[in-house]
Design a protein around this motif. Structure first.
Motif, PDB file in Angstrom:
ATOM      1  N   TYR A   1     -10.022  76.174 -36.029  1.00  0.00           N
ATOM      2  CA  TYR A   1     -10.390  74.848 -35.519  1.00  0.00           C
ATOM      3  C   TYR A   1     -11.506  74.265 -36.391  1.00  0.00           C
ATOM      4  O   TYR A   1     -12.592  74.858 -36.524  1.00  0.00           O
ATOM      5  N   ALA A   2     -11.236  73.116 -37.010  1.00  0.00           N
ATOM      6  CA  ALA A   2     -12.086  72.591 -38.077  1.00  0.00           C
ATOM      7  C   ALA A   2     -13.512  72.292 -37.634  1.00  0.00           C
ATOM      8  O   ALA A   2     -14.472  72.529 -38.383  1.00  0.00           O
ATOM      9  N   SER A   3     -13.683  71.781 -36.421  1.00  0.00           N
ATOM     10  CA  SER A   3     -15.027  71.370 -36.000  1.00  0.00           C
ATOM     11  C   SER A   3     -15.878  72.524 -35.474  1.00  0.00           C
ATOM     12  O   SER A   3     -17.072  72.355 -35.226  1.00  0.00           O
ATOM     13  N   GLY A   4     -15.273  73.673 -35.282  1.00  0.00           N
ATOM     14  CA  GLY A   4     -16.023  74.862 -34.918  1.00  0.00           C
ATOM     15  C   GLY A   4     -16.149  75.091 -33.416  1.00  0.00           C
ATOM     16  O   GLY A   4     -16.233  74.154 -32.628  1.00  0.00           O
ATOM     17  N   VAL A   5     -16.125  76.369 -33.045  1.00  0.00           N
ATOM     18  CA  VAL A   5     -16.388  76.798 -31.665  1.00  0.00           C
ATOM     19  C   VAL A   5     -17.608  77.706 -31.691  1.00  0.00           C
ATOM     20  O   VAL A   5     -17.636  78.703 -32.421  1.00  0.00           O
ATOM     21  N   TYR A   6     -18.617  77.355 -30.925  1.00  0.00           N
ATOM     22  CA  TYR A   6     -19.886  78.077 -30.939  1.00  0.00           C
ATOM     23  C   TYR A   6     -20.174  78.693 -29.566  1.00  0.00           C
ATOM     24  O   TYR A   6     -19.860  78.098 -28.541  1.00  0.00           O
ATOM     25  N   TYR A   7     -20.768  79.871 -29.570  1.00  0.00           N
ATOM     26  CA  TYR A   7     -21.195  80.500 -28.308  1.00  0.00           C
ATOM     27  C   TYR A   7     -22.697  80.300 -28.136  1.00  0.00           C
ATOM     28  O   TYR A   7     -23.489  80.567 -29.049  1.00  0.00           O
ATOM     29  N   ALA A   8     -23.107  79.810 -26.950  1.00  0.00           N
ATOM     30  CA  ALA A   8     -24.522  79.620 -26.646  1.00  0.00           C
ATOM     31  C   ALA A   8     -24.899  80.518 -25.469  1.00  0.00           C
ATOM     32  O   ALA A   8     -24.259  80.486 -24.413  1.00  0.00           O
ATOM     33  N   ARG A   9     -25.945  81.292 -25.652  1.00  0.00           N
ATOM     34  CA  ARG A   9     -26.403  82.215 -24.601  1.00  0.00           C
ATOM     35  C   ARG A   9     -27.016  81.469 -23.419  1.00  0.00           C
ATOM     36  O   ARG A   9     -26.867  81.849 -22.276  1.00  0.00           O
ATOM     37  N   ASP A  10     -27.731  80.367 -23.742  1.00  0.00           N
ATOM     38  CA  ASP A  10     -28.406  79.608 -22.682  1.00  0.00           C
ATOM     39  C   ASP A  10     -28.648  78.187 -23.176  1.00  0.00           C
ATOM     40  O   ASP A  10     -28.149  77.788 -24.238  1.00  0.00           O
ATOM     41  N   ALA A  11     -29.441  77.418 -22.412  1.00  0.00           N
ATOM     42  CA  ALA A  11     -29.685  76.015 -22.757  1.00  0.00           C
ATOM     43  C   ALA A  11     -30.388  75.880 -24.100  1.00  0.00           C
ATOM     44  O   ALA A  11     -30.125  74.939 -24.860  1.00  0.00           O
ATOM     45  N   PHE A  12     -31.273  76.794 -24.414  1.00  0.00           N
ATOM     46  CA  PHE A  12     -32.031  76.686 -25.658  1.00  0.00           C
ATOM     47  C   PHE A  12     -31.165  77.024 -26.858  1.00  0.00           C
ATOM     48  O   PHE A  12     -31.310  76.443 -27.934  1.00  0.00           O
ATOM     49  N   ASP A  13     -30.261  77.970 -26.666  1.00  0.00           N
ATOM     50  CA  ASP A  13     -29.267  78.235 -27.699  1.00  0.00           C
ATOM     51  C   ASP A  13     -28.415  76.992 -27.925  1.00  0.00           C
ATOM     52  O   ASP A  13     -28.117  76.609 -29.066  1.00  0.00           O
ATOM     53  N   THR A  14     -27.999  76.365 -26.822  1.00  0.00           N
ATOM     54  CA  THR A  14     -27.202  75.135 -26.909  1.00  0.00           C
ATOM     55  C   THR A  14     -27.953  74.059 -27.668  1.00  0.00           C
ATOM     56  O   THR A  14     -27.398  73.370 -28.525  1.00  0.00           O
ATOM     57  N   SER A  15     -29.247  73.923 -27.370  1.00  0.00           N
ATOM     58  CA  SER A  15     -30.080  72.927 -28.041  1.00  0.00           C
ATOM     59  C   SER A  15     -30.144  73.173 -29.553  1.00  0.00           C
ATOM     60  O   SER A  15     -30.021  72.250 -30.359  1.00  0.00           O
ATOM     61  N   LYS A  16     -30.314  74.443 -29.935  1.00  0.00           N
ATOM     62  CA  LYS A  16     -30.388  74.777 -31.362  1.00  0.00           C
ATOM     63  C   LYS A  16     -29.069  74.473 -32.070  1.00  0.00           C
ATOM     64  O   LYS A  16     -29.051  73.919 -33.177  1.00  0.00           O
ATOM     65  N   ILE A  17     -27.968  74.862 -31.416  1.00  0.00           N
ATOM     66  CA  ILE A  17     -26.649  74.619 -32.019  1.00  0.00           C
ATOM     67  C   ILE A  17     -26.395  73.125 -32.146  1.00  0.00           C
ATOM     68  O   ILE A  17     -25.941  72.634 -33.192  1.00  0.00           O
ATOM     69  N   LEU A  18     -26.704  72.386 -31.094  1.00  0.00           N
ATOM     70  CA  LEU A  18     -26.488  70.940 -31.115  1.00  0.00           C
ATOM     71  C   LEU A  18     -27.347  70.272 -32.183  1.00  0.00           C
ATOM     72  O   LEU A  18     -26.897  69.368 -32.899  1.00  0.00           O
TER      73      LEU A  18
END
Length: 860
Positions: free
Chosen positions: A835-852
C-alpha cells in the motif's frame, strides 16, 4: 442465614469460576443468521441461540467449575443500544441467567454450583475530567446497572459480578444499584467486584490497588479482585498487594498469558497445566479464595485447575480496615500513625484565601493549596466551600471542586458540610470513599440520620460532634453523654462499624479570658480519655486549632501544637490541623512551653495575659522541626528562565500564569519557536513518561489541557507569523463490528490538545463511511482502532478498499488487538504490492502524534 456461596468461601474451599465465553462462542462459529440484524452482538445469542450458550456452560461445569458466568458482559443499556437492543435489556439478561440455571440442572452431579450474573463496563469514564468520556451522570449509571441486575436476578442469578472495571465512580454506581435492589427484594445478593489493571498496577484512569479497595471495600462488596488484561505472571505482584491490604476475600481471573495476534487471530500461549499450576500457587501459597479464567482460557484450563485444587485449603485472614481513596490512590486509616492529619486549609470558613479562590472559581489555586498540604504529609484534605456570597449553590460548588481535584490529588477527601444534600452531591462524584465531616444530634438528630444513611450506602466513616439540642457539650460528662448517644445512633441504628465513627469532643477557644471556659482544654482532654476507655473501638477527631481562636498567629501556633501534643497523649486519632504549622513541641523553648501549658491546663489566673504579652513582642513562633517536612523552597526557584517555567508548567499540569509566561517569551522568541522548542518537546516528554509508566493517564490529559491553553494563547501570534495552529487533520474511527471506543476517544482528546484537527467518526464504522469521510475531508491520515482480534481484520479490508479506489492516505492503526507486525502484514495487498501511502502502528496517542508529524513533514 449466610448465602451458600459466601459460606463456601468462609469454609476456605477454593471456589472455581469458569473461563472465557467470547472465544468459546467464536469456536462454535455462529452464522450471520444467528445474529440477524444485530451482527456482532454476542448477548443476542441468549435469545437466538440459547443452545450454543448452554453448551458452553455445561462444558465448564463438566470441567469442574463451581460458578458459571452469564453471557451478559455487554448486557447493559448503553452497550445494547449500540445494536438497537436497548429496549430488551431485561429480556436478554433474564434469558442469559435462565440458560445458565438450566445448564446447572442439566449437569447435575449433586455438587453445589452457582449462576453468576456478569455486568461489564458501560464504556463511559465518569471519573474522567474529559467531558466526552464522562458524559453520563451517577444517577443514570445507577439506573442502568439496576435494570441489568434486575433482569439477571429474575432469571435466577445467585451472585452478581461487576467485572473488568476501569472507572471507580462507575463501580460505585453499580454497587449502589445492586445494594438498593437487594433491599427492595429483601434478599442479600453476594456481590463480587473485579478491576482490570495493567502490568504497572493501574486501572485505565491511573487508579492503583489501594484506590480500588477504597472504592469498593466498605461500600458493600463481598469479594474483590482482578481479571483480564494480563496473565498470572504479570498479575502476581498486584495480587500480593491486594492480599496485603484487603479485608475481603480475593478473586483472581487472569488471561491465559498475554495474547499474540497471529494471522488475525488472538493466540494465548499459556497451556492448561501451566495455568493451573500458577493458579494453585495463588490459592495455596498466597491465600486467594476465588479463581477462574478470562480471555484465552477454555474448559481444558478449568479442568486442569479443578484437578490442581483438589484437597487445597485457602489460608484464612482476619483484618480490620477503613479505606478511603481518590481516583488515583487510597489509604487505610487504621494503619496510619497517630495523629492522622486532616489538612484544614481548603476551607472557606477558616481561610480568606480559600474563600477568595472558591468565589472566583480559581480551581488551579485551590489545587495548589491542596498540594501544599499533601507535600507536608496531610493524610486527608478537608474540603468546605460554604459561603453566603456563592453565585451558585453549595452543592454545585462542592461538586465542581471534587471533580477538579479527584484525579489530581493522591490523598482522600474529608467532605466538610452541614447539609445532607451537599454531602450526597459530593459522594455521587467521589470515585472512592471519603471521610464525612460531620454530624451532630441537633433537631433530634434529623440531619444526622440523613447523612448516616449516606455513610452506610457509600461506605464512609463519619466525624460526629458532641452537640445536641442542649447545645455544644462543654463538660467532659456532657461530652461523653453525647458521644455515647452518637455511637448508639451510628453503630447500632445504622450499622456503621465502631472504627468508622470519629467522635469530636470539641474544644473551645481559651482566648476570651472568660473564667467559665478556662477549663475548656482540660474538659476536652478528659473527654478524649474517657471515650477511648469506654469505647476502645471508636475513633476520635478534633478541630484542634479552635483552642486558640482570637489570638495572634505566633501565639496560636504554639498553643495549637501543645494542644495537639496533649490530645494525642489522651487518645486523639485524627486532627483537623494546618500541616504547614506542625512543630515538635519538645524543641520549644522551656519558657514558651510553660506559658502555653499554663493556659491549656488553667494553672494560673493570669496565664492568658502572660501568653499574649509575651507574643506581643514576638514576630514569629519559635523555630522548630517536626520531621513533617515537604520540599523546602530551593534557591533559584523564582529565578528559573521563562523557557524552563513554561516547559515545567506542561509537565506539572499547572495552568497558572501561562499568559504572563508566554508574554515574557514573546519579547525574544517567535510564537513558532515557543511552540516547536518548548511546548512540543514538553508534551513529547509527557509521552515518554507515560510510556515508561511514570505518568498516569489523568495526568497526561491534564498536561494536554495545559498545552491546549498555551497554544490558544499563541494562536493569534502564530497566524500573524503565517503559521497554522491546526498542525494537521486526521480522521479517526473504531472499525466495524467493534464497539470499544475508550482508547480511541483518549487518542482523539490528546491529539486535539496538541493542536491537531481530529474528525471522530465514532465506533462500529463501516468502511464505506470511512471512504466517504476521506473523500470529503481530505485528511492527512486515517486512524483505525480495534480492541478485538476478530474486528482488527476490518483494518486490512479498509486498506484494500483504499488501494482499490485509489485513495492515497496514510493509515495509522492502534488498539490491544494489533501490533507492528500486523501493520506490516496488512500493508501488503492481494497482488503482492505494498500500500503506497503506508500503514503505521501507533502504541498510543503520542506515538500517533509522532507518526502524524513525520507524515506532515514529508508532505512539506
Amino acid at each position: 442465614m449466610k448465602h451458600p456461596y459466601l459460606e463456601m468461601i468462609d469454609n476456605r474451599e477454593p471456589v472455581i469460576f469458569d473461563g472465557a465465553t467470547g472465544t468459546e462462542i467464536q469456536k462454535r462459529e455462529p452464522k450471520p443468521q444467528d445474529f440477524g440484524e444485530y451482527a456482532g452482538c454476542p448477548e443476542y445469542l441468549n435469545i437466538s441461540r440459547p443452545d450454543i450458550i448452554e453448551e458452553i456452560h455445561v462444558k465448564y461445569l463438566e470441567a469442574g467449575a463451581n460458578v458459571i458466568e452469564t453471557n451478559t458482559f455487554g448486557g447493559s443499556h448503553p452497550k445494547l443500544k449500540e445494536f438497537g437492543l436497548e429496549s430488551r435489556v431485561h429480556e436478554i439478561n433474564k434469558a442469559a441467567a435462565a440458560i445458565a440455571r438450566k445448564a446447572i440442572e442439566k449437569a447435575g452431579g449433586g455438587k453445589q454450583r452457582f449462576v453468576c450474573g456478569s455486568i461489564g463496563p458501560t464504556g463511559f469514564l465518569p471519573s474522567s475530567s474529559d467531558k466526552e468520556l464522562s458524559s453520563i451522570s451517577f444517577d443514570q449509571l445507577v439506573d442502568i446497572f439496576r435494570e441489568q441486575a434486575q433482569g439477571l436476578i429474575d432469571g435466577g442469578a445467585d451472585i452478581l459480578l461487576i467485572e473488568t472495571s476501569q472507572d471507580l465512580l462507575e463501580v460505585r454506581a453499580a454497587i449502589l444499584a445492586i445494594r438498593q435492589l437487594s433491599k427492595s427484594i429483601k434478599r442479600h445478593i453476594p456481590l463480587q467486584v473485579q478491576a482490570t489493571m495493567d502490568a504497572s498496577g493501574h486501572m485505565l484512569l491511573g487508579s492503583d490497588v489501594s484506590a480500588f479497595l477504597g472504592a469498593v471495600q466498605s461500600m458493600g462488596a463481598d469479594i474483590a479482585g482482578l481479571n483480564c488484561s494480563t496473565g498470572p505472571d504479570e498479575m502476581a505482584p498486584l495480587i500480593d498487594k491486594l492480599l496485603e491490604l484487603s479485608t475481603l476475600p480475593v478473586v483472581v481471573m487472569p488471561n491465559a498469558g498475554l495474547p499474540v495476534n497471529v494471522d488475525g487471530k488472538a493466540v494465548y500461549k499459556m497451556g492448561a497445566d501451566e495455568f493451573a499450576s500458577k493458579m494453585r500457587a495463588f490459592v495455596e501459597q498466597k491465600g486467594v479464595s476465588v479463581v477462574g479464567g478470562c480471555c484465552g482460557t477454555s474448559p481444558d484450563h478449568i479442568r486442569a485447575l479443578s484437578e490442581a485444587l483438589k484437597g487445597v485449603k485457602v489460608a484464612q485472614k482476619q483484618k480490620r480496615s477503613c479505606y478511603l481513596s481518590t481516583t488515583i490512590s487510597g489509604l487505610d486509616l487504621e494503619k496510619l500513625p497517630r495523629p492522622i492529619i486532616i489538612g484544614e486549609r481548603l476551607n472557606t470558613q477558616g481561610s480568606k484565601k480559600t474563600k477568595e479562590y472558591v468565589l472566583s472559581r480559581n480551581f488551579d489555586e485551590l489545587y495548589q493549596i491542596a498540594k501544599e498540604q499533601i507535600d507536608k504529609n496531610s493524610s486527608l484534605i478537608d474540603i468546605c466551600v460554604a459561603a453566603n456570597e456563592l453565585d451558585v449553590g453549595e452543592s454545585e460548588m462542592m461538586v465542581d471542586v471534587v471533580r477538579f481535584l479527584r484525579d489530581r490529588v493522591n490523598v482522600p477527601f474529608c467532605i466538610d458540610t452541614t447539609e445532607p444534600a451537599v454531602m450526597e452531591a459530593a459522594l455521587r462524584h467521589s470515585p472512592g470513599s471519603v471521610l464525612i465531616n460531620s454530624i451532630n444530634l441537633e433537631h433530634g438528630g434529623e440531619k444526622a440520620r440523613r447523612i448516616l444513611r449516606l455513610a452506610a450506602d457509600f461506605g464512609c466513616p463519619v466525624i460526629a460532634l458532641t452537640i445536641d439540642d442542649k447545645g455544644m457539650a462543654a463538660t467532659s460528662d456532657r461530652k461523653f453523654e453525647v458521644a455515647a448517644a452518637l455511637r448508639k445512633l451510628a453503630c447500632d441504628e445504622y450499622g456503621l462499624p465502631e472504627h468508622f465513627l470519629y467522635i469530636d469532643p470539641l474544644v473551645f477557644t481559651l482566648a476570651t479570658g472568660d473564667v467559665n471556659t478556662a477549663n475548656a482544654a482540660l474538659e476536652s482532654l478528659e473527654a478524649l480519655r474517657r471515650i477511648k476507655k469506654e469505647f476502645p473501638n471508636v475513633r476520635t477527631a478534633m478541630g484542634v486549632s479552635n483552642v486558640s481562636f482570637g489570638l495572634k498567629p505566633a501565639a496560636r501556633r504554639v498553643l495549637n501544637n501543645l494542644m495537639l501534643h496533649h490530645s494525642v497523649l489522651a487518645g486523639l486519632d485524627g486532627a483537623i490541623f494546618n500541616p504547614l504549622h506542625i512543630d515538635d513541641v519538645n524543641k520549644y523553648d522551656a519558657k514558651v512551653r510553660e506559658l502555653g501549658e499554663d493556659l491549656l491546663f488553667n494553672r494560673r489566673e493570669d496565664s492568658l495575659h502572660r501568653l499574649v504579652e509575651f507574643f506581643e513582642n514576638e514576630a514569629s513562633p519559635p523555630s522548630s522541626s517536626s520531621g513533617r517536612t515537604g520540599r523546602p523552597p530551593q534557591r533559584g526557584d523564582t529565578e528559573q528562565s521563562p523557557e524552563k517555567r513554561l516547559h515545567d508548567a506542561v509537565i506539572n499540569r499547572d495552568k497558572r500564569n501561562l499568559p504572563e509566561l508566554i508574554d515574557a517569551l514573546l519579547k525574544d522568541k517567535s510564537a513558532t519557536d515557543i511552540l516547536n522548542t518548548i511546548l512540543l518537546p514538553a508534551m513529547s516528554q509527557v509521552g515518554e513518561k507515560m510510556a515508561a509508566g511514570e505518568m498516569i493517564l489523568p495526568f497526561v490529559l491534564q498536561a494536554a489541557e495545559v498545552m491546549k491553553e498555551a497554544v490558544s494563547i499563541l494562536e493569534p501570534h502564530l497566524k500573524k507569523e503565517g503559521g497554522d495552529v491546526a498542525k494537521g487533520k486526521m480522521i479517526i474511527a473504531t472499525v466495524y463490528g467493534d464497539v470499544h471506543d475508550i482508547g480511541k476517544n483518549l487518542v482523539a482528546s490528546i491529539l486535539r490538545n496538541q493542536g491537531f484537527e481530529v474528525i471522530d467518526l465514532g465506533k462500529q464504522v463501516a468502511i464505506d463511511t470511512i471512504v466517504d469521510a476521506v473523500n470529503k475531508e481530505k485528511p492527512d491520515a486515517v486512524g483505525l482502532s480495534a480492541l478485538l482480534v476478530t474486528t482488527s481484520r476490518q483494518m486490512g479490508e479498509c486498506v484494500k478498499k483504499f488501494a482499490e479506489l485509489g485513495v492515497n492516505v496514510p493509515v495509522i492503526i492502534g488498539g490491544a488487538a494489533v501490533n507492528k507486525d500486523f501493520a506490516s502484514k496488512i500493508s501488503v495487498l492481494d497482488d503482492g504490492s505494498t500500500y503506497a501511502s503506508g500503514v503505521y502502528y501507533a502504541r498510543d496517542a503520542f506515538d500517533t502524534s509522532k507518526i502524524l508529524s513525520s507524515i506532515l513533514l514529508a508532505k512539506k
